[in-house]
Design an enzyme around this catalytic site. Structure first.
Site: not given
Lengths: 401, 401
Positions: A46, A101
């Site tokens: 970060y 999926k």
């Protein structure tokens, strides 16, 4: 004797225990691929460290494929308008399918699929939304979007985006049908080409894509049939440009009439209808060694046991019969190959190559009326499809540079 | 002697080796939480089994929280218009930051954050897009969207969506500032309330949110300062409704002029500017035991070492100084609590409770000028914030039923 308390009838559809177990809490999670244990890690992943990566990508956008999840991410996008055979159930109810999926993309091909279910219906609005969310993805898998909206949405997205856009209900089905047809034809000594007479019943998303891919594969005598009969160039019921285009490119003998007439002398019947029917009698009038793919779900266009009495090869969309035409054979390997190559689009040549790769996995010694396609769990499928697709992408120069 | 080959100067900003290592390939993956090993698994996770789950959710939409990833998913949404201190670098270059945010959500709080970087700028269009993708998410974390667009976007999304929408640059900063201020005030024997004179420099996204949360916490003498000086009810430079509303609710002594004037006699200076400055001399005119949060990044409004000569407590936004005001103290626990409760919104009461939970983790014995807030790696932070937020959500009835 104890009191009998009348329990209220449970409302709504039941979920069986086995199904409940695998779906509870959803089927996906986000996983960290780097650790954050302390302030030193934080300063790298970060601020302030991350700023170096942001600036590098800003300077050279193609670096997004090196330093972000774009490299391996596919959005699995649906509006919930045509989910399985359930119809228009909306975006929240479509989530379990899109998660499924994504799960298959991950488990079979290591692709990071993420489900995005849209509360939107207007095709242009869907195009706007998918275009807007595209920067973080390396590919878009459209799913369960009703026809004819799906054609417009896919077409516009393909033109706007520099990442592959693939509507699986259309092209996944078409690729696996072509793979199965190549092997079925091989088995009966025929060839997928100008000499093969093919009838396609059901001119929705799948039917149109199957027809177009078969034309691309060299079939010329293809006759489409919908609920109003044989599709002709002049049919006044032509609903949209894609349907009309199909009418012009097919039916070279200019037949008109019902499916029986189309089947007379045909080599191949491909049913991708929403519940059309054909009869034993229709099969008796087909050419020698007929090939029947009766893929309507859950009820095939003809009962497979009946079809087998007359046809040399029978395939269905069902897992409880041999030769299941299953999209799972294609989309995981296809996206693996597209991402591996950094592909910017999916081309017809790639689709043809994917079909050939699937078909090629059934050796001459294994090829049999009840074994024309590999199992989706055959570990050779994904690498073969991926390699074939990636090779074409590179050869066509359709890759990020 | 060997030839000296002149290498071309590498173009673009450099990425140091340590940073490169943690960002390469992106920082997230999608993980399967259920297996697909064979046809039996496939029939459960995908067709036909999945249809049972879809129908159940269609029948009762709240079941999406039981059977989909919505339960634990947060979209980390940015348009890349105000990324860190880098400004408008666009959606692709913003991805590493949003991935970092998602990584922190996961590593610290087990929340499945997913980065969605938008190629869109018009506020209404962003509202449309985020509304459309919301069905699959249990919360929306807006990030690095420039002011004043961020106010309009957050406000409209809060009104349209029945899931929590939280712009971290505003409210995350405000919550951690309030937590730190409670403890700083405690340390010097003051109270966050009507007796405390507070100056907020920098009236962007963070400054406005900090001001509003301090007002909600009982502060009444708050003076806002931007690059044009003290914010007044009448300032003709008022740029947008939120700025004007702030002008009306603050500055009760109706001061006009530069920051020095505001600081005269003030107890607290909170700098969240884009590079404002104050001087040692300004601090000398503050009340006894002044509290200075100089959070401009990377260059604080006053050098912390200088500030410490005059102030009783100094905090910054930097990790290389004590008392870092770091949003990481808030957002992971906040979203953990919101998701745990099935919250439908984030309320001001929840924000106040989150601040109190963070402040409460520094015991009276530990409290010191260089230790007014816990470390983001203190393992008590996330559970404390989550429990406080979830409790308020349930108490307010702001939960899915």
């Amino acid at each position: 004797m104890s009191e009998q308390i009348t329990l209220p009838t449970p409302t709504g559809p039941a979920i069986s225990a086995d199904v409940r177990r695998v779906h509870e809490g959803g089927k996906l999670a986000v996983a960290a691929t780097t650790r954050v244990r302390d302030r030193d890690d934080l300063a790298l992943v970060y601020t302030p460290g991350v700023a170096e990566v942001c600036l590098a990508i800003h300077d050279r956008p193609s670096l997004a494929r090196s330093y972000t999840i774009k490299r391996n991410s596919v959005a699995v996008v649906s509006d919930g308008s045509a989910v399985l055979g359930l119809g228009d159930i909306g975006p929240e109810a479509a989530m379990p399918v899109m998660e499924g999926k994504a799960l298959l993309l991950k488990e079979l091909a290591g692709v990071d699929g993420y489900p995005i279910c849209l509360d939107a219906r207007d095709p242009d609005r869907i195009v706007e939304i998918v275009t807007a969310i595209a920067p973080g993805f390396g590919g878009i898998n459209l799913e369960d979007i009703s026809a004819p909206r799906c054609f417009e949405i896919e077409g516009k997205l393909r033109r706007r985006l520099a990442i592959p856009v693939f509507h699986d209900d259309q092209h996944g089905t078409a690729i696996v049908v072509l793979a199965a047809l190549r092997n079925a034809a091989r088995l009966v000594g025929k060839t997928v080409g100008p000499t093969l007479r093919v009838v396609v019943q059901g001119i929705g998303a799948a039917g149109i894509a199957v027809s177009e891919l078969l034309l691309a594969a060299g079939v010329t005598d293809l006759v489409g049939v919908d609920r109003n009969g044989i599709v002709t160039a002049r049919r006044s019921t032509a609903r949209d440009p894609i349907f009309r285009r199909l009418g012009k490119r097919t039916n070279p003998r200019e037949l008109t009439g019902p499916v029986e007439l189309a089947l007379d002398g045909a080599d191949v019947f491909i049913g991708v209808s929403a519940g059309g029917t054909i009869t034993e009698r229709d099969l008796q009038h087909m050419a020698s060694d007929p090939i029947v793919f009766a893929m309507a779900n859950p009820v095939p266009e003809i009962e497979p046991a009946l079809a087998r009495r007359h046809a040399a090869v029978v395939a269905t969309g069902r897992s409880d019969h041999p030769n299941q035409i299953n999209n799972v054979l294609c989309f995981p390997g296809l996206f693996r190959g597209l991402l591996d190559a950094g592909a910017t689009r999916v081309s017809t040549t790639m689709k043809l190559a994917a079909a050939d790769a699937i078909a090629g996995l059934v050796g001459t010694d294994e090829l049999a009326p009840e074994h024309i396609i590999p199992s989706p769990f055959d570990e050779r499928v994904v690498p073969a499809v991926a390699a074939a697709v990636a090779e074409i992408a590179r050869r066509e120069g359709a890759v990020v540079t």
